[in-house]
Design a protein around this motif. Structure first.
Motif, mmCIF file in Angstrom:
data_model
loop_
_atom_site.group_PDB
_atom_site.id
_atom_site.type_symbol
_atom_site.label_atom_id
_atom_site.label_comp_id
_atom_site.label_asym_id
_atom_site.label_seq_id
_atom_site.Cartn_x
_atom_site.Cartn_y
_atom_site.Cartn_z
ATOM 1 N N PHE A 265 0.813 -1.213 -0.327
ATOM 2 C CA PHE A 265 -0.125 -0.089 -0.054
ATOM 3 C C PHE A 265 0.713 1.365 0.532
ATOM 4 C CE2 PHE A 265 -3.104 -3.425 1.305
ATOM 5 C CZ PHE A 265 -3.715 -2.695 0.910
ATOM 6 N N GLU A 266 2.041 1.702 0.296
ATOM 7 C CA GLU A 266 2.652 2.438 0.633
ATOM 8 C C GLU A 266 3.256 2.671 -1.687
ATOM 9 O OE1 GLU A 266 6.658 2.061 2.189
ATOM 10 O OE2 GLU A 266 5.835 0.674 3.627
ATOM 11 N N HIS A 267 2.850 1.841 -1.889
ATOM 12 C CA HIS A 267 3.599 2.252 -4.000
ATOM 13 C C HIS A 267 2.141 3.374 -4.020
ATOM 14 C CE1 HIS A 267 4.450 1.933 -7.015
ATOM 15 N NE2 HIS A 267 3.398 1.655 -7.835
ATOM 16 N N PHE A 268 1.048 3.547 -3.055
ATOM 17 C CA PHE A 268 0.226 4.526 -3.839
ATOM 18 C C PHE A 268 0.049 5.686 -3.509
ATOM 19 C CE2 PHE A 268 -3.378 0.622 -2.795
ATOM 20 C CZ PHE A 268 -2.617 -0.141 -3.891
ATOM 21 N N LYS A 269 -0.050 6.155 -4.301
ATOM 22 C CA LYS A 269 -0.003 8.196 -4.053
ATOM 23 C C LYS A 269 -0.931 8.566 -3.452
ATOM 24 C CE LYS A 269 2.646 8.451 -8.512
ATOM 25 N NZ LYS A 269 2.629 6.955 -8.993
ATOM 26 N N PRO A 270 -0.613 9.620 -2.745
ATOM 27 C CA PRO A 270 -1.248 10.358 -1.661
ATOM 28 C C PRO A 270 -2.378 10.679 -2.035
ATOM 29 C CG PRO A 270 0.486 10.421 -1.096
ATOM 30 C CD PRO A 270 0.788 10.386 -2.058
ATOM 31 N N ASP A 271 -2.117 11.182 -3.498
ATOM 32 C CA ASP A 271 -3.695 11.908 -4.137
ATOM 33 C C ASP A 271 -4.187 11.102 -5.505
ATOM 34 O OD1 ASP A 271 -1.595 11.721 -5.642
ATOM 35 O OD2 ASP A 271 -1.654 13.319 -6.590
ATOM 36 N N GLU A 272 -3.809 9.836 -5.011
ATOM 37 C CA GLU A 272 -4.156 9.433 -6.569
ATOM 38 C C GLU A 272 -5.734 9.024 -5.546
ATOM 39 O OE1 GLU A 272 -2.323 5.677 -8.383
ATOM 40 O OE2 GLU A 272 -1.567 6.272 -6.635
ATOM 41 N N GLU B 159 10.850 -2.110 -0.281
ATOM 42 C CA GLU B 159 12.069 -2.957 -1.121
ATOM 43 C C GLU B 159 11.376 -4.806 -1.587
ATOM 44 O OE1 GLU B 159 13.737 -2.670 2.517
ATOM 45 O OE2 GLU B 159 12.668 -1.619 1.783
ATOM 46 N N HIS B 160 10.611 -4.938 -0.852
ATOM 47 C CA HIS B 160 9.857 -6.343 -1.833
ATOM 48 C C HIS B 160 8.679 -6.476 -2.216
ATOM 49 C CE1 HIS B 160 10.681 -7.108 3.337
ATOM 50 N NE2 HIS B 160 12.068 -7.573 1.977
ATOM 51 N N PHE B 161 8.503 -5.597 -3.213
ATOM 52 C CA PHE B 161 7.966 -4.922 -4.328
ATOM 53 C C PHE B 161 8.098 -4.126 -5.796
ATOM 54 C CE2 PHE B 161 5.330 -5.902 -0.224
ATOM 55 C CZ PHE B 161 4.369 -6.791 -0.549
ATOM 56 N N ASN B 162 7.560 -4.558 -6.647
ATOM 57 C CA ASN B 162 7.696 -3.754 -7.911
ATOM 58 C C ASN B 162 6.727 -2.672 -7.697
ATOM 59 O OD1 ASN B 162 10.351 -4.361 -9.141
ATOM 60 N ND2 ASN B 162 9.347 -6.235 -8.838
ATOM 61 N N ASP B 163 5.912 -2.915 -7.717
ATOM 62 C CA ASP B 163 4.612 -2.415 -7.469
ATOM 63 C C ASP B 163 3.515 -2.032 -6.344
ATOM 64 O OD1 ASP B 163 3.518 -4.895 -8.469
ATOM 65 O OD2 ASP B 163 3.292 -3.600 -10.196
ATOM 66 N N GLU B 164 2.422 -1.780 -6.642
ATOM 67 C CA GLU B 164 1.573 -2.366 -5.442
ATOM 68 C C GLU B 164 1.202 -4.277 -4.896
ATOM 69 O OE1 GLU B 164 -1.340 -1.959 -8.829
ATOM 70 O OE2 GLU B 164 0.364 -1.222 -8.507
ATOM 71 N N LEU C 235 3.642 -7.207 -7.239
ATOM 72 C CA LEU C 235 4.368 -8.055 -8.097
ATOM 73 C C LEU C 235 5.782 -7.569 -7.168
ATOM 74 C CD1 LEU C 235 4.189 -6.795 -11.709
ATOM 75 C CD2 LEU C 235 3.326 -8.883 -10.466
ATOM 76 N N PHE C 236 6.335 -8.430 -6.717
ATOM 77 C CA PHE C 236 7.234 -9.189 -6.150
ATOM 78 C C PHE C 236 8.649 -9.095 -6.219
ATOM 79 C CE2 PHE C 236 4.418 -12.187 -3.350
ATOM 80 C CZ PHE C 236 4.176 -11.439 -2.571
ATOM 81 N N THR C 237 9.981 -8.615 -5.660
ATOM 82 C CA THR C 237 11.547 -8.039 -6.539
ATOM 83 C C THR C 237 11.584 -9.441 -5.491
ATOM 84 O OG1 THR C 237 12.244 -7.170 -3.763
ATOM 85 C CG2 THR C 237 11.579 -6.241 -6.034
ATOM 86 N N PRO C 238 12.815 -9.788 -6.421
ATOM 87 C CA PRO C 238 13.488 -11.035 -6.356
ATOM 88 C C PRO C 238 13.523 -11.686 -4.225
ATOM 89 C CG PRO C 238 14.367 -10.228 -7.867
ATOM 90 C CD PRO C 238 13.641 -9.199 -7.368
ATOM 91 N N ALA C 239 13.482 -9.895 -3.719
ATOM 92 C CA ALA C 239 13.793 -10.001 -1.737
ATOM 93 C C ALA C 239 12.025 -10.329 -2.108
ATOM 94 C CB ALA C 239 14.230 -9.252 -1.893
ATOM 95 N N GLY C 240 11.085 -10.203 -2.651
ATOM 96 C CA GLY C 240 9.839 -10.358 -1.697
ATOM 97 C C GLY C 240 9.298 -11.270 -2.426
ATOM 98 N N SER C 241 9.873 -11.975 -3.020
ATOM 99 C CA SER C 241 9.244 -13.587 -3.469
ATOM 100 C C SER C 241 9.781 -14.685 -2.905
ATOM 101 C CB SER C 241 10.354 -14.017 -5.216
ATOM 102 O OG SER C 241 9.449 -13.567 -6.182
ATOM 103 N N ALA C 242 11.538 -14.492 -1.994
ATOM 104 C CA ALA C 242 12.044 -15.319 -1.128
ATOM 105 C C ALA C 242 11.283 -15.055 0.107
ATOM 106 C CB ALA C 242 13.467 -14.469 -0.796
ATOM 107 N N LEU C 243 10.980 -14.072 0.805
ATOM 108 C CA LEU C 243 10.595 -13.394 2.057
ATOM 109 C C LEU C 243 9.366 -14.556 2.233
ATOM 110 C CD1 LEU C 243 9.827 -12.563 4.611
ATOM 111 C CD2 LEU C 243 9.425 -10.131 3.782
ATOM 112 N N PHE C 244 8.313 -13.988 0.929
ATOM 113 C CA PHE C 244 6.867 -14.913 0.419
ATOM 114 C C PHE C 244 6.711 -16.096 0.703
ATOM 115 C CE2 PHE C 244 3.361 -16.500 -2.387
ATOM 116 C CZ PHE C 244 1.862 -15.529 -0.938
ATOM 117 N N ALA C 245 8.026 -17.187 -0.185
ATOM 118 C CA ALA C 245 8.497 -18.369 -0.371
ATOM 119 C C ALA C 245 8.879 -19.170 0.953
ATOM 120 C CB ALA C 245 9.415 -18.829 -0.936
#
Length: 127
Positions: free
Chosen positions: A39-46, A93-98, A100-110
């Motif tokens: 949810f940090e990926h969302f912009k406050p004015d969106e 840093e675990h996400f590419n966007d709202e 999709l995981f980065t490799p680090a995010g995928s590892a944490l999820f797994a």
């Protein structure tokens, strides 16, 4: 919409029940895993997001929580929900966007799922 759409949630529950029933008929164990969002990926004015153009940004957390509760309601002895993914220390840093995981995010999820899945495998009846 600015909140949970009851009809959409009912379709989700119906579809998940159908998946569980189909899997049971084929002797396949269903494992439910909740959605993790950044949810940090969302912009406050969106007001809305491109992937969810009919859902107000302000309602995203509430709606996702409703879907998580629906998964919990579907849980059964043979249909576990791996809620461990929701208790991780998720950071931007675990996400590419709202979502999709980065490799680090995928590892944490797994890793979050691994212990629960291993426990399920140990407790599964042998045929």
């Amino acid at each position: 919409t600015s909140g949970v759409d009851a009809r959409a949630l009912a379709y989700f529950v119906r579809n998940m029940n159908n998946i569980v029933a189909l899997n049971r008929s084929r002797n396949i164990r269903t494992i439910l895993i909740p959605q993790v969002m950044n949810f940090e990926h969302f912009k406050p004015d969106e007001q809305v997001r491109p992937w969810t153009p009919f859902l107000a940004v302000a309602a995203q957390k509430e709606v996702l929580s409703a879907y998580h509760r629906a998964l919990d309601d579907l849980a059964d002895d043979d249909v576990p929900v791996l809620n461990g993914v929701l208790t991780q220390d998720w950071r931007k840093e675990h996400f590419n966007d709202e979502g999709l995981f980065t490799p680090a995010g995928s590892a944490l999820f797994a890793a979050a799922m691994a212990e629960e899945i291993a426990a399920l495998c140990r407790s599964a009846p042998r045929e």
